[in-house]
Scaffold this motif. Structure first.
Motif, PDB file in Angstrom:
ATOM      1  N   ARG A 202      18.655  40.280  33.487  1.00 29.04           N
ATOM      2  CA  ARG A 202      20.342  40.324  33.657  1.00 29.04           C
ATOM      3  C   ARG A 202      20.615  40.936  32.216  1.00 29.04           C
ATOM      4  NH1 ARG A 202      19.253  35.030  32.151  1.00 29.04           N
ATOM      5  NH2 ARG A 202      20.301  34.000  30.379  1.00 29.04           N
ATOM      6  N   GLY A 203      21.724  41.478  32.036  1.00 32.76           N
ATOM      7  CA  GLY A 203      22.179  42.046  30.625  1.00 32.76           C
ATOM      8  C   GLY A 203      23.205  43.235  30.915  1.00 32.76           C
ATOM      9  N   SER A 204      23.894  43.406  30.135  1.00 35.86           N
ATOM     10  CA  SER A 204      24.701  44.588  29.745  1.00 35.86           C
ATOM     11  C   SER A 204      24.654  45.245  28.647  1.00 35.86           C
ATOM     12  CB  SER A 204      26.110  44.206  30.502  1.00 35.86           C
ATOM     13  OG  SER A 204      26.999  45.375  30.312  1.00 35.86           O
ATOM     14  N   ILE A 205      24.577  46.599  28.213  1.00 40.00           N
ATOM     15  CA  ILE A 205      24.328  47.434  27.163  1.00 40.00           C
ATOM     16  C   ILE A 205      25.636  48.701  27.321  1.00 40.00           C
ATOM     17  CG2 ILE A 205      23.108  48.887  25.737  1.00 40.00           C
ATOM     18  CD1 ILE A 205      20.466  47.649  26.672  1.00 40.00           C
ATOM     19  N   VAL A 206      26.408  48.675  26.238  1.00 40.46           N
ATOM     20  CA  VAL A 206      27.352  49.576  26.469  1.00 40.46           C
ATOM     21  C   VAL A 206      27.110  50.197  25.125  1.00 40.46           C
ATOM     22  CG1 VAL A 206      30.065  50.010  26.231  1.00 40.46           C
ATOM     23  CG2 VAL A 206      29.007  48.449  27.937  1.00 40.46           C
ATOM     24  N   THR A 207      27.354  51.394  25.184  1.00 33.75           N
ATOM     25  CA  THR A 207      27.204  52.559  23.954  1.00 33.75           C
ATOM     26  C   THR A 207      28.820  53.137  23.725  1.00 33.75           C
ATOM     27  OG1 THR A 207      24.983  52.854  24.190  1.00 33.75           O
ATOM     28  CG2 THR A 207      26.195  54.469  22.731  1.00 33.75           C
ATOM     29  N   VAL A 208      29.141  53.264  22.650  1.00 31.15           N
ATOM     30  CA  VAL A 208      30.466  53.717  22.316  1.00 31.15           C
ATOM     31  C   VAL A 208      30.103  55.255  21.949  1.00 31.15           C
ATOM     32  CG1 VAL A 208      32.552  53.992  21.198  1.00 31.15           C
ATOM     33  CG2 VAL A 208      31.884  51.355  21.909  1.00 31.15           C
TER      34      VAL A 208
END
Length: 263
Positions: free
Chosen positions: A134-140
């Motif tokens: 599980r997990g979430s990565i967001v790149t701006v």
């Protein structure tokens, strides 16, 4: 301190958290109940966030260009704070110049933060998230990654690389329950944006020029007629890391008021 519960019980790492969009992301995550490890080269800025939000925010200095430092911080965080559920890559630099005048140092420094930094952080957290399923990565990133901009070749190229890297990572870890997305802002009222307004000391005039566009530099205006606030970008980040976006991965969400006409 939190007023919502959507992200209650989750731990988030935010880079570039000391000001602008990063600071707004920390505020939005805290508001939804997350605990946040706020990192920045400007340690005094993230210390102020820890003072403001209390136990919900832990401040640490971090140079995202240093792979060993990133790995050490992530390992320490997982050991002392718990497993990371969320990572948000916000740390970024902008050095504007026409290509013919662009120095090797400015090119390398831009990629070191905007691209290599995203790689260092994402690789470190993805290893652990994938192992847990599980997990979430967001790149701006930036809308400049999707449309040519005069004077911003290094910045735009570094952000385009970060977008494609994040999508490739998302493809690799999707089967293990990790989602990877990007948020691409347009002009946003931050110190970085104001640094581009050196030709005009009048903020109202500078804002008008951005909204209306500039034919001389082949730049479109902003159809919605306003420049984004950092909170607008932070809200998009919070959506993507939440369960409301549980079936969204490898997506690039433009938050630019229609400025690129989604070219």
């Amino acid at each position: 301190m939190s007023t919502g519960t959507e992200l209650a019980g989750r731990l988030a790492l935010v880079t570039g958290a000391g000001r602008g969009i990063g600071e707004a992301v920390v505020a939005a995550l805290v508001e939804q109940g997350a605990r946040v490890l706020a990192t920045d080269l400007a340690f005094e800025n993230v210390t102020a966030l820890a003072d403001k939000y209390g136990e919900q925010v832990t401040a640490r200095p971090l140079d995202v260009t240093d792979a060993a430092a990133v790995e050490a911080l992530v390992a320490e965080a997982e050991r002392t704070l718990g497993p990371l559920d969320i990572a948000v890559n916000v740390a970024g630099v902008l050095r504007s110049s026409d290509v013919v005048d662009l120095t090797d140092e400015d090119w390398a420094a831009t990629f070191a933060v905007n691209t290599n930094g995203v790689f260092h952080v994402s690789r470190s957290v993805a290893r652990r998230m994938a192992g847990r399923g599980r997990g979430s990565i967001v790149t701006v990133a930036s809308n400049a990654a999707g449309i040519p901009r005069a004077g911003l070749a290094a910045y735009a190229a570094s952000k385009a690389a970060a977008v494609m890297f994040t999508k490739c990572l998302g493809l690799e870890v999707a089967s293990r329950g990790v989602r990877c997305n990007t948020v691409s802002p347009g002009s946003t009222l931050t110190d970085m944006q104001r640094a581009l307004w050196t030709a005009s000391t009048d903020q109202e005039e500078a804002t008008r020029r951005v909204i209306e566009g500039d034919l001389a530099t082949h730049r479109t205006g902003i159809p919605l007629g306003r420049i984004a606030d950092p909170a607008d970008i932070a809200d998009a980040v919070v959506f993507l890391v939440s369960d409301r976006a549980r079936h969204i991965t490898m997506h690039d969400l433009y938050v630019d008021g229609g400025a690129t006409l989604r070219a």
